[in-house]
Enzyme design. Structure first.
Site, PDB file in Angstrom:
ATOM      1  N   CYS A 162      -4.116  -4.184  11.692  1.00 52.10           N
ATOM      2  CA  CYS A 162      -2.674  -4.386  11.789  1.00 52.10           C
ATOM      3  C   CYS A 162      -2.065  -4.930  10.504  1.00 52.10           C
ATOM      4  CB  CYS A 162      -2.379  -5.340  12.932  1.00 52.10           C
ATOM      5  SG  CYS A 162      -3.334  -4.950  14.390  1.00 52.10           S
ATOM      6  N   HIS A 301       5.007 -11.320  12.106  1.00 53.41           N
ATOM      7  CA  HIS A 301       4.032 -10.392  12.682  1.00 53.41           C
ATOM      8  C   HIS A 301       4.463 -10.117  14.126  1.00 53.41           C
ATOM      9  CE1 HIS A 301       0.404  -8.147  13.034  1.00 53.41           C
ATOM     10  NE2 HIS A 301      -0.121  -8.935  13.953  1.00 53.41           N
ATOM     11  N   GLU A 312       1.906 -17.994  15.610  1.00 56.16           N
ATOM     12  CA  GLU A 312       2.699 -17.707  14.411  1.00 56.16           C
ATOM     13  C   GLU A 312       3.795 -18.757  14.235  1.00 56.16           C
ATOM     14  OE1 GLU A 312       4.178 -13.699  14.085  1.00 56.16           O
ATOM     15  OE2 GLU A 312       4.684 -13.987  11.964  1.00 56.16           O
ATOM     16  N   LYS A 333       9.001  -5.512  15.613  1.00 54.12           N
ATOM     17  CA  LYS A 333       8.093  -4.767  16.500  1.00 54.12           C
ATOM     18  C   LYS A 333       8.720  -4.583  17.881  1.00 54.12           C
ATOM     19  CE  LYS A 333       3.507  -5.693  14.525  1.00 54.12           C
ATOM     20  NZ  LYS A 333       3.695  -6.727  13.486  1.00 54.12           N
ATOM     21  N   HIS A 338       4.202  -1.698  17.730  1.00 53.06           N
ATOM     22  CA  HIS A 338       3.157  -2.099  16.798  1.00 53.06           C
ATOM     23  C   HIS A 338       2.524  -0.840  16.220  1.00 53.06           C
ATOM     24  CE1 HIS A 338       0.274  -4.056  14.544  1.00 53.06           C
ATOM     25  NE2 HIS A 338      -0.081  -5.036  15.367  1.00 53.06           N
ATOM     26  N   PHE A 397      -6.285  -8.137  13.600  1.00 56.65           N
ATOM     27  CA  PHE A 397      -7.527  -8.371  14.311  1.00 56.65           C
ATOM     28  C   PHE A 397      -8.631  -8.506  13.272  1.00 56.65           C
ATOM     29  CE2 PHE A 397      -7.077  -6.450  18.857  1.00 56.65           C
ATOM     30  CZ  PHE A 397      -6.270  -7.503  19.207  1.00 56.65           C
TER      31      PHE A 397
END
Lengths: 411, 82
Positions: A162, A301, A312, A333, A338, A397
């Site tokens: 990502c 993110h 976050e 997003k 995503h 990830f």
């Protein structure tokens, strides 16, 4: 010290093909999430995704060329064409040897892979298509782009899930800074909306279900009722150019790519940490030479999972201290989904446009505050804001983090 | 006719205008490179439901050789079945 100018932008997303569609969709708070049309999603628990709407490949590629292009490469080429056109860049033969490509992808040619596995395992076919490898390899988009444009400098593919698009842009910027290239086409692309991939995401139990048959409301980052992420697709590509190179040809500069930080959590394969992402942001601030108070906008993110968004928030508070409350933070997003390896690139483009147009895109579908997410997430409505600099976060990830800082071009 | 079918497949897969491919065309003349060649072998195998072994594939450098090669493979297949 060589500086890096962003002189071209290109985007393909669930909001449409092109930067104008992307930006107008973001400002309107319009979500591109809908029921999957790429295949029959009837047997999926979560049959929704952020697909590029009305995408018709033959409109953009001759049939022979299309044979060799997985959807993730098609998106990358389209975004790159738009970015080059926007930059108005005409390269000489000598300049082509100093110009390269850096593209991220999380899943590469996932749709090709899925289709060929279906053939051999599902239909018991005795052979698969001979272009399967050249279509699905993670460097396919990078290679196709070097061939289409004729770029013969450094060309690399980044696969950091990502954060791949962010790492690609950050590393491309470093190549320019350190003199290995003068021009880089950098960004990310992904087209992961394939049945097998969606089943795998489903198994991780991180996908947001569509509430009351309203797919567009599924992704609700930072909101108290958030339930997960929505898989998206697309590509974002920027033209990065050595500052003097851009100045000499009188190019319009969108913004400066001022800072980049990359760190690893070295912790857990899926659960994000706080310390290492915070270090990535601090490193980006340091390279940009900016005190944290000069950042006005953060494109988060912001995946919309319970865990990501609260962590976050803690990361931003740790880095920015008191200033965290004055930041405008949004997760786009909520609208483009995503898009995996494309996400960081699309979000950097959103951050650049926020500086350039003095407007911050909202976090769509925000309904109620969460005590663990207590910053200003620009809920639902775009906002006028003249920020000097913006931060774009990507936490992959694997605990692989990237932070990019862009600064408004002083006229 | 086998010839017509082979010409039709090459025209379709290479996205060539109709009439361009004849029985005497070589792959070189038609701009067919090694990767295109793989694609064509795949298409022939799918269409005629047979396997083209490597030694036979290497002989196929033009339309006539393809037709002859396929005819010979089909005859062998028929002989085995019969």
């Amino acid at each position: 010290m060589r500086r890096v100018a962003i002189t071209g932008l290109g985007a393909v997303s669930a909001l449409g093909v092109g930067v104008p569609e992307f930006w107008s969709g973001l400002l309107a708070g319009r979500s591109g999430v809908r029921r999957i049309t790429l295949f029959d999603p009837g047997s999926l628990a979560v049959p929704i995704a952020a697909e590029v709407p009305g995408y018709d490949p033959p409109r953009y590629f001759p049939a022979k060329k299309l044979d060799m292009l997985d959807r993730f490469s098609q998106f990358a080429l389209l975004a790159a064409r738009e970015a080059l056109e926007d930059a108005g860049l005409k390269l000489t033969e000598a300049e082509r040897e100093r110009s390269g490509v850096a593209l991220g992808t999380g899943m590469g040619g996932a749709i090709t892979e899925d289709a060929e596995y279906l053939a051999v395992y599902g239909r018991q076919a005795t052979r698969v298509h001979p272009f399967t490898i050249p279509r699905l390899m993670h460097n396919a988009a990078t290679a196709q782009l070097t061939m289409e444009i004729g770029l013969r400098g450094p060309a690399l593919a980044f696969s950091t899930a990502c954060a791949a698009g962010s790492h690609a842009i950050g590393e491309a910027g470093e190549m320019i800074r350190t003199g290995r290239a003068d021009v880089m086409l950098a960004g990310g692309s992904d087209a992961p909306i394939a049945f097998g991939v969606m089943k795998a995401w489903e198994a991780m139990r991180v996908l947001a279900p569509p509430p009351d048959g309203e797919p567009q409301r599924a992704c609700r980052p930072f909101s108290a009722d958030r339930q997960g992420l929505v898989v998206g697709e697309g590509a974002g590509v920027v033209v990065l150019e050595e500052w003097e190179h851009a100045r000499r040809r009188g190019a319009a500069v969108h913004a400066e790519l001022a800072g980049y930080g990359a760190t690893a959590d070295a912790g857990h394969i899926t659960q994000p940490g706080v310390e290492s992402p915070a270090r990535a942001i601090r490193a980006a601030l340091e390279q940009a030479g900016l005190p944290c108070e000069r950042i006005g906008y953060v494109n988060a993110h912001g995946t919309g999972t319970r865990l990501n968004d609260s962590i976050e928030t803690a990361i931003l508070k740790q880095v920015f201290g008191e200033h965290a409350r004055r930041l405008a933070v949004s997760s786009t997003k909520s609208m483009h989904g995503h898009a995996m390896g494309a996400s960081g690139a699309l979000e950097l483009i959103a951050a650049v446009l926020a500086l350039e147009r003095a407007a911050v895109p909202p976090t769509a579908n925000y309904t109620a505050p969460d005590p663990e997410c207590d910053l200003d997430y620009v809920p639902n409505q775009a906002r006028e804001l003249r920020a000097e600099a913006a931060l774009s976060n990507s936490f992959a990830f694997g605990g692989l983090n990237a932070a990019l800082i862009v600064r408004r071009e002083a006229a | 006719m086998l010839e017509d079918k082979v010409i039709e497949i090459i025209t379709r897969e290479q996205k060539l205008e109709s009439g361009r491919v004849t029985l005497d065309s070589t792959f070189e003349e038609l701009g067919i490179d090694s990767l295109d060649g793989l694609n064509l072998l795949f298409a022939f195998e799918e269409e005629f439901k047979l396997n083209i072994p490597e030694h036979a594939a290497q002989q196929m450098k033009g339309v006539r050789q393809v037709v002859e090669g396929l005819r010979s493979l089909m005859a062998k297949g028929a002989a085995r079945e019969g």
